[in-house]
Design a protein around this motif. Structure first.
Motif, PDB file in Angstrom:
ATOM      1  N   MET A   1       2.223  35.909  29.375  1.00 30.46           N
ATOM      2  CA  MET A   1       2.687  35.220  28.167  1.00 30.46           C
ATOM      3  C   MET A   1       1.609  35.273  27.101  1.00 30.46           C
ATOM      4  O   MET A   1       0.458  34.939  27.347  1.00 30.46           O
ATOM      5  N   SER A  13       7.034  41.867  18.668  1.00 27.83           N
ATOM      6  CA  SER A  13       6.107  41.039  19.453  1.00 27.83           C
ATOM      7  C   SER A  13       6.347  39.567  19.150  1.00 27.83           C
ATOM      8  O   SER A  13       6.395  38.720  20.052  1.00 27.83           O
ATOM      9  N   HIS A  17       7.755  36.639  21.767  1.00 29.97           N
ATOM     10  CA  HIS A  17       6.841  35.601  22.245  1.00 29.97           C
ATOM     11  C   HIS A  17       6.821  34.305  21.425  1.00 29.97           C
ATOM     12  O   HIS A  17       6.456  33.253  21.972  1.00 29.97           O
ATOM     13  N   HIS A  20       7.521  30.181  22.405  1.00 29.60           N
ATOM     14  CA  HIS A  20       7.572  29.927  23.851  1.00 29.60           C
ATOM     15  C   HIS A  20       6.400  29.065  24.298  1.00 29.60           C
ATOM     16  O   HIS A  20       5.245  29.344  23.979  1.00 29.60           O
ATOM     17  N   ARG A 273      15.178  38.262  21.184  1.00 22.08           N
ATOM     18  CA  ARG A 273      14.035  39.038  21.671  1.00 22.08           C
ATOM     19  C   ARG A 273      14.195  40.538  21.398  1.00 22.08           C
ATOM     20  O   ARG A 273      13.212  41.280  21.330  1.00 22.08           O
TER      21      ARG A 273
END
Length: 410
Positions: A1, A13, A17, A20, A273
């Protein structure tokens, strides 16, 4: 992560990410928090959470961990690469809703009151148009509609209607693909001290970032390209004024009950995503199909901002990364030809909505804009024979084969 402080240099990217937080049980992805309510260790802790002295969840109508990741990701994408007046990275607050219309309702009702006016333009999404026509007047709020592609008309409206509080934009607009100049209109609105909101559903944050041009609020139907798979309905309201968003806007959403749910939020997070790679394929296919349709003998007109023949072609190149994946066509044979084309489709899907992996065709006059009077529709360029197309991710040759056979002889 990736660490949340990591300086992302690429959009994908960030989309993967951003937002999160490590789950307490170390799940790879944020789980579906299917809980209506949350508990407290002590009565005092509950008091602190209700008074906002301590961060934490209370009730899923007010917030949920699955919502939070979606909200942070959406805000990060709309702010990516943008700095504020002090030169620092722009920060915004997102509120996840049950639908795009719920987000628009929160936008209007948290900002407007009886006696206020809202300035907007022709060819809005049918639900937005009906809200302005049928809901806002009952609350004492009047919509002023002019062609905002003409900046002189926009300024004349602002001068003639001092009660205008907000300028509401949708660009590209649904379903005629008309575009307005976000930067020019935001500058003009600022001159008169007006708020600016922009529906960015068609473009997504990957193709267009209205905050870059100074707008105050962005709304999306997350049902569309952001989710990308047609699996969940949702909407989001994103604002630059953090205090307003965490007080009046958030309270309006909570009291109206327009919040999302954990299952739809989970599906949205996973759809986002892959936003960049999906949009690249959508847009590549759309350009090839628009060029093909513009030369087809059965087609009278193609509304697609990626064609030099579109009146907003140069504006699109200014404020969008790609022209997008939505277009509409008018057939020379009118309504009957449109029905025949729709009925002959073998690969493409006959349905409303847009932004899914498959190519979707719909007939606005009988579907998305059914509630808008015919005279008003045609004034906005939505004729009885108009067909809207959301270009999917299939192999482009297969889409072209289906369109060719469906248009043959019309």
């Amino acid at each position: 992560m990736a660490n949340k402080e990591f300086p992302f240099t690429g959009f994908t990217s960030l989309a993967i990410h951003a937002g999160h937080e490590q789950d307490p049980n170390y799940a790879h992805l944020t789980p579906i928090y299917a809980s209506s309510t949350f508990v407290y260790d002590t009565a005092e802790q509950g008091m602190r959470r209700f008074s906002k002295q301590e961060e934490g969840y209370i009730y899923s109508r007010w917030g949920n961990p699955t919502f939070t990741e979606a909200e942070k990701k959406l805000a990060a994408m709309e702010c990516f690469g943008i700095t504020d007046a002090t030169g620092k990275p722009l920060v915004a607050k997102a509120l996840l809703h049950a639908s795009g219309m719920a987000a628009i309702s929160s936008l209007f009702l948290s900002n407007l009151k009886a006696g206020d006016q809202i300035l907007s333009h022709y060819s809005l999404y049918g639900g937005t148009q009906e809200t302005m026509d049928k809901v806002l007047p009952g609350l004492g709020i009047e919509a002023v509609i002019v062609d905002l592609r003409d900046l002189n008309k926009a300024e004349e409206a602002l001068k003639a209607h001092p009660k205008i509080k907000m300028v509401y934009l949708e660009t590209p607009a649904n379903p005629t693909l008309q575009c307005v100049d976000i930067e020019a209109l935001t500058t003009l609105a600022g001159k008169y001290g007006k708020l600016v909101a922009c529906d960015n559903t068609f473009a997504t944050p990957y193709l267009q970032q209205p905050f870059r041009y100074g707008v105050d609020f962005i709304v999306h139907s997350t049902t569309k390209f952001l989710n990308g798979h047609g699996t969940a309905i949702g909407g989001v309201l994103i604002g630059r004024d953090i205090e307003f968003m965490t007080t009046r806007a958030e309270k309006t959403m909570q009291l109206l009950g327009g919040n999302s749910n954990p299952f739809d939020a989970f599906l949205l997070v996973n759809g986002m995503r892959t936003l960049e790679v999906r949009m690249e394929r959508h847009c590549h296919n759309a350009i090839e199909i628009a060029n093909y349709l513009e030369g087809h003998p059965a087609v009278a007109k193609v509304n697609f901002t990626g064609l030099p023949s579109h009146p907003d072609f140069y504006l699109t190149t200014k404020q969008m990364r790609h022209p997008g994946a939505i277009m509409s066509i008018e057939l020379k044979g009118g309504l009957e030809a449109g029905k025949q084309m729709m009925n002959r489709l073998l690969l493409c899907t006959r349905t409303v909505s847009l932004g899914t992996c498959d190519t979707l065709l719909c007939h606005p006059a009988s579907m998305t804009h059914y509630g808008v009077p015919k005279e008003q529709r045609e004034k906005y360029g939505i004729t009885d024979g108009l067909i809207r197309m959301s270009i999917g991710m299939e192999n482009v040759q297969d889409i072209l084969i289906d369109l060719e056979q469906s248009l043959k002889g019309l």
